[in-house]
Write a protein that holds these residues in place. Structure first.
Motif, mmCIF file in Angstrom:
data_model
loop_
_atom_site.group_PDB
_atom_site.id
_atom_site.type_symbol
_atom_site.label_atom_id
_atom_site.label_comp_id
_atom_site.label_asym_id
_atom_site.label_seq_id
_atom_site.Cartn_x
_atom_site.Cartn_y
_atom_site.Cartn_z
ATOM 1 N N GLU A 105 -6.474 -16.987 -6.371
ATOM 2 C CA GLU A 105 -7.517 -16.912 -5.353
ATOM 3 C C GLU A 105 -6.937 -17.148 -3.960
ATOM 4 O OE1 GLU A 105 -10.516 -19.673 -6.602
ATOM 5 O OE2 GLU A 105 -11.328 -18.307 -8.098
ATOM 6 N N GLU A 106 -5.947 -16.328 -3.622
ATOM 7 C CA GLU A 106 -5.305 -16.380 -2.302
ATOM 8 C C GLU A 106 -5.570 -15.061 -1.586
ATOM 9 O OE1 GLU A 106 -3.803 -18.561 -0.502
ATOM 10 O OE2 GLU A 106 -3.808 -20.217 -1.930
ATOM 11 N N PRO A 107 -6.671 -14.943 -0.847
ATOM 12 C CA PRO A 107 -7.033 -13.664 -0.241
ATOM 13 C C PRO A 107 -6.018 -13.141 0.760
ATOM 14 C CG PRO A 107 -8.445 -15.446 0.566
ATOM 15 C CD PRO A 107 -7.671 -16.001 -0.576
ATOM 16 N N ASP A 108 -5.372 -14.029 1.529
ATOM 17 C CA ASP A 108 -4.378 -13.570 2.507
ATOM 18 C C ASP A 108 -3.186 -12.937 1.810
ATOM 19 O OD1 ASP A 108 -5.977 -14.463 4.525
ATOM 20 O OD2 ASP A 108 -4.884 -16.339 4.846
ATOM 21 N N LEU A 109 -2.748 -13.570 0.728
ATOM 22 C CA LEU A 109 -1.629 -13.031 -0.033
ATOM 23 C C LEU A 109 -2.020 -11.713 -0.696
ATOM 24 C CD1 LEU A 109 1.240 -13.318 -1.088
ATOM 25 C CD2 LEU A 109 0.366 -14.781 -2.924
ATOM 26 N N THR A 110 -3.245 -11.654 -1.204
ATOM 27 C CA THR A 110 -3.733 -10.411 -1.807
ATOM 28 C C THR A 110 -3.732 -9.274 -0.785
ATOM 29 O OG1 THR A 110 -5.135 -11.643 -3.359
ATOM 30 C CG2 THR A 110 -5.693 -9.324 -2.987
ATOM 31 N N GLN A 111 -4.195 -9.566 0.435
ATOM 32 C CA GLN A 111 -4.225 -8.554 1.485
ATOM 33 C C GLN A 111 -2.823 -8.078 1.828
ATOM 34 O OE1 GLN A 111 -6.627 -6.839 2.798
ATOM 35 N NE2 GLN A 111 -5.255 -5.780 4.223
ATOM 36 N N ARG A 112 -1.858 -9.002 1.890
ATOM 37 C CA ARG A 112 -0.470 -8.620 2.174
ATOM 38 C C ARG A 112 0.074 -7.723 1.073
ATOM 39 N NH1 ARG A 112 2.821 -7.369 3.976
ATOM 40 N NH2 ARG A 112 4.643 -8.657 3.656
ATOM 41 N N CYS A 113 -0.264 -8.024 -0.183
ATOM 42 C CA CYS A 113 0.173 -7.179 -1.297
ATOM 43 C C CYS A 113 -0.366 -5.760 -1.132
ATOM 44 C CB CYS A 113 -0.294 -7.764 -2.626
ATOM 45 S SG CYS A 113 0.538 -9.292 -3.106
ATOM 46 N N TRP A 114 -1.644 -5.662 -0.764
ATOM 47 C CA TRP A 114 -2.241 -4.340 -0.601
ATOM 48 C C TRP A 114 -1.586 -3.574 0.546
ATOM 49 C CZ3 TRP A 114 -4.170 -1.951 -4.271
ATOM 50 C CH2 TRP A 114 -5.076 -2.496 -5.177
ATOM 51 N N GLU A 115 -1.221 -4.260 1.623
ATOM 52 C CA GLU A 115 -0.550 -3.593 2.738
ATOM 53 C C GLU A 115 0.741 -2.933 2.274
ATOM 54 O OE1 GLU A 115 0.071 -6.463 5.794
ATOM 55 O OE2 GLU A 115 -2.057 -6.761 6.190
ATOM 56 N N VAL A 116 1.514 -3.660 1.484
ATOM 57 C CA VAL A 116 2.786 -3.129 0.988
ATOM 58 C C VAL A 116 2.542 -2.001 -0.014
ATOM 59 C CG1 VAL A 116 4.876 -3.680 -0.322
ATOM 60 C CG2 VAL A 116 4.026 -5.283 1.395
ATOM 61 N N ILE A 117 1.597 -2.203 -0.925
ATOM 62 C CA ILE A 117 1.318 -1.188 -1.953
ATOM 63 C C ILE A 117 0.807 0.097 -1.317
ATOM 64 C CG2 ILE A 117 -0.155 -0.625 -3.929
ATOM 65 C CD1 ILE A 117 -0.005 -3.649 -4.656
ATOM 66 N N ASP A 118 -0.072 -0.016 -0.324
ATOM 67 C CA ASP A 118 -0.587 1.171 0.359
ATOM 68 C C ASP A 118 0.529 1.945 1.055
ATOM 69 O OD1 ASP A 118 -3.218 0.950 -0.394
ATOM 70 O OD2 ASP A 118 -3.873 -0.080 1.424
ATOM 71 N N ALA A 119 1.309 1.248 1.889
ATOM 72 C CA ALA A 119 2.307 1.918 2.725
ATOM 73 C C ALA A 119 3.498 2.403 1.919
ATOM 74 C CB ALA A 119 2.761 0.985 3.840
ATOM 75 N N GLN A 120 3.920 1.629 0.932
ATOM 76 C CA GLN A 120 5.102 1.982 0.132
ATOM 77 C C GLN A 120 4.689 2.271 -1.311
ATOM 78 O OE1 GLN A 120 7.437 -1.633 1.154
ATOM 79 N NE2 GLN A 120 8.857 -0.249 2.182
ATOM 80 N N ALA A 121 3.607 3.033 -1.447
ATOM 81 C CA ALA A 121 2.976 3.231 -2.749
ATOM 82 C C ALA A 121 3.930 3.819 -3.781
ATOM 83 C CB ALA A 121 1.743 4.112 -2.601
#
Length: 486
Positions: free
Chosen positions: A200-216
């Protein structure tokens, strides 16, 4: 465990575990091991190192007089049997470690330990079993409580975060999250996404999505992608901003299904792969693939039924399209931003020339971005084709490079040249962008260069590069644009 809405502090010996269908991954499986930082060899630190492996009594009769502060005297008690009034048997059966503790110090450092030892429901136990926390992580938490030191390692940081969450040690938990965010890359982003949801770490989750989106495409092709749980798989396959070709998404899902069959002790058959994918298969936007990708890949994979294959072929070719269970609308992906560093451009009869020399510029950003490529000038003498070797370096280390061709139409426009995969750029650090061009020797070049450019919410600073041997600098030359995702 107690309800999250309860105002009473949780009681530690009511073991609170994260309920998952699979074993939590060790951070060593997600992050590369890093060399420990050098530290001074003070007496207290020697005790720390000694006490990590041994529960030593302090033989000196006046050891307290050796240390001027309460922090140093408390630090001597770290993992030390001297005056210990409680012991913890930490770790799963077969891998336990018995660790000493001092109730007062622990209660001062954690509200959960306070409830355990001094609360209304406190029990006077000399030994407490903690099977759901790894010994190394428990020691890292104790070191913070006793010594005021945060000592994290790649192979224990996830387990330490679990311990810090369980015993409500928020500053240590924040440090663990910061460590994970700093170490985040396309190779571990998918696995960490599933872990961050559990914690339940929303900031970390958001950072993961940033990387997954850009470097999918890098993230989907990583080994870690096959280790995610089904719920995380579904969330990735649903992602509207996933910056990847759909054939790559399809192949990644099949790779995940193969590993999932092994986890469930199922035979590696096409039928079982489809079985473990279940309805997630229809989240793959197969009708949006290029026709060649579908015909040579998905259509021949065996995962689709004959009716599905036939209907998708009709979807590509027929005027009256059949209804499909698959999502047929292409993903939006990410829209690249362009940072243009020149206020004007020009051409002259004797420049800009390309004879194997390097055009280069250094830049830094104030927010994390992903460089996808460069915008380059083209021929000033009519249409022409150029061969471009582009490169991105940080402190001499090559982070991305590509050799490709681009066609210029004789205008003063810029023409994009892309890296194979976007490159993650950290803030407040200078990177070197370079290009070696081969083609029509006379081209447009930039003038009135700016040292600082505001591009959306990102500020980019430029400075000259010593790698530049063809005249490009801050004031003028090539590499007029940085193309990036933010």
């Amino acid at each position: 465990g107690s309800s999250s809405n309860s105002k009473l502090p949780p009681v530690c010996y009511e073991i609170i575990t994260l309920k998952t269908k699979k074993k939590k991954k060790m951070a060593a499986d997600i992050f590369p091991r890093k060399k420990p930082a050098n530290s001074s060899s003070s007496t207290v630190q020697q005790y720390h190192q000694q006490n990590l492996s041994n529960n030593n009594l302090i033989p000196a009769p006046n050891w307290q007089g050796l240390y001027p502060t309460i922090r140093e005297r408390n630090a001597v008690m770290f993992n030390n049997d001297l005056m210990a009034d409680v012991h913890f048997v930490v770790g799963p059966p077969g891998g336990t470690q018995r660790l000493p503790g001092h109730k007062y110090v622990l209660a001062v450092g954690s509200s959960v330990f306070h409830a355990m030892f001094y609360g209304e429901l406190a029990e006077d136990k000399d030994e407490i079993r903690i099977p759901d926390v790894e010994p190394a992580a428990f020691l890292a938490m104790l070191k913070y409580i006793y010594c005021d030191e945060i000592d994290l390692a790649a192979d224990t940081v996830l387990a330490t975060l679990y311990a810090a969450k369980k015993y409500i040690v928020p500053h240590l938990a924040r440090a663990c999250v910061n460590f994970l965010e700093t170490s985040l890359s396309a190779k571990n982003a998918c696995v960490l996404l599933s872990q961050s949801c559990l914690f339940e770490e929303p900031d970390l989750t958001q950072r993961c999505w940033e990387v997954i989106d850009a470097q999918a495409e890098l993230a989907l092709k990583s080994e870690g992608f096959c280790d995610i749980d089904f719920q995380t798989l579904e969330s990735i396959l649903r992602r509207e901003t996933l910056n990847a070709k759909e054939i790559v998404v399809f192949e990644a899902a099949l790779n995940w299904a193969e590993v999932e069959c092994q986890r469930q002790d199922l035979a590696l058959s096409i039928e079982n792969k489809r079985k473990v994918l279940g309805k997630a298969l229809y989240l793959i936007r197969i009708p949006t693939m290029a026709l060649d990708d579908f015909a040579n890949g998905a259509a021949q994979s065996g995962v689709l039924t004959l009716n599905e294959t036939n209907d998708i072929f009709l979807w590509y070719t027929a005027a009256k399209k059949p209804e499909l269970q698959f999502v047929s609308k292409a993903r939006k992906g990410l829209v690249p931003q362009r940072c243009h560093r020149f206020q004007s451009c020009a051409y002259r009869s004797n420049q800009w020339r390309y004879r194997g020399r390097c055009d280069s510029i250094q830049f830094a950003v104030d927010k994390r971005v992903f460089i996808a490529g460069f915008g380059l000038y083209g021929s000033s003498c009519g249409s022409a084709e150029y061969s471009a070797k582009i490169e991105l370096k940080r402190q001499g280390v090559v982070l991305g490079q590509n050799l490709s061709k681009y066609f210029s139409d004789g205008s003063s426009n810029t023409f994009p040249v892309w890296f194979e995969y976007p490159v993650q750029i950290e803030p407040d650090t200078f990177y070197t962008a370079s290009v070696i061009l081969d083609g029509n020797e006379l081209s447009y070049f930039g003038q009135e260069g700016m040292t600082e450019v505001q591009c959306g919410k990102v500020t980019v600073q430029f400075q000259c590069s010593s790698d530049s041997t063809n005249g490009t600098g801050v004031q003028g030359g090539q590499i007029p644009e940085l193309i990036f995702y933010a």
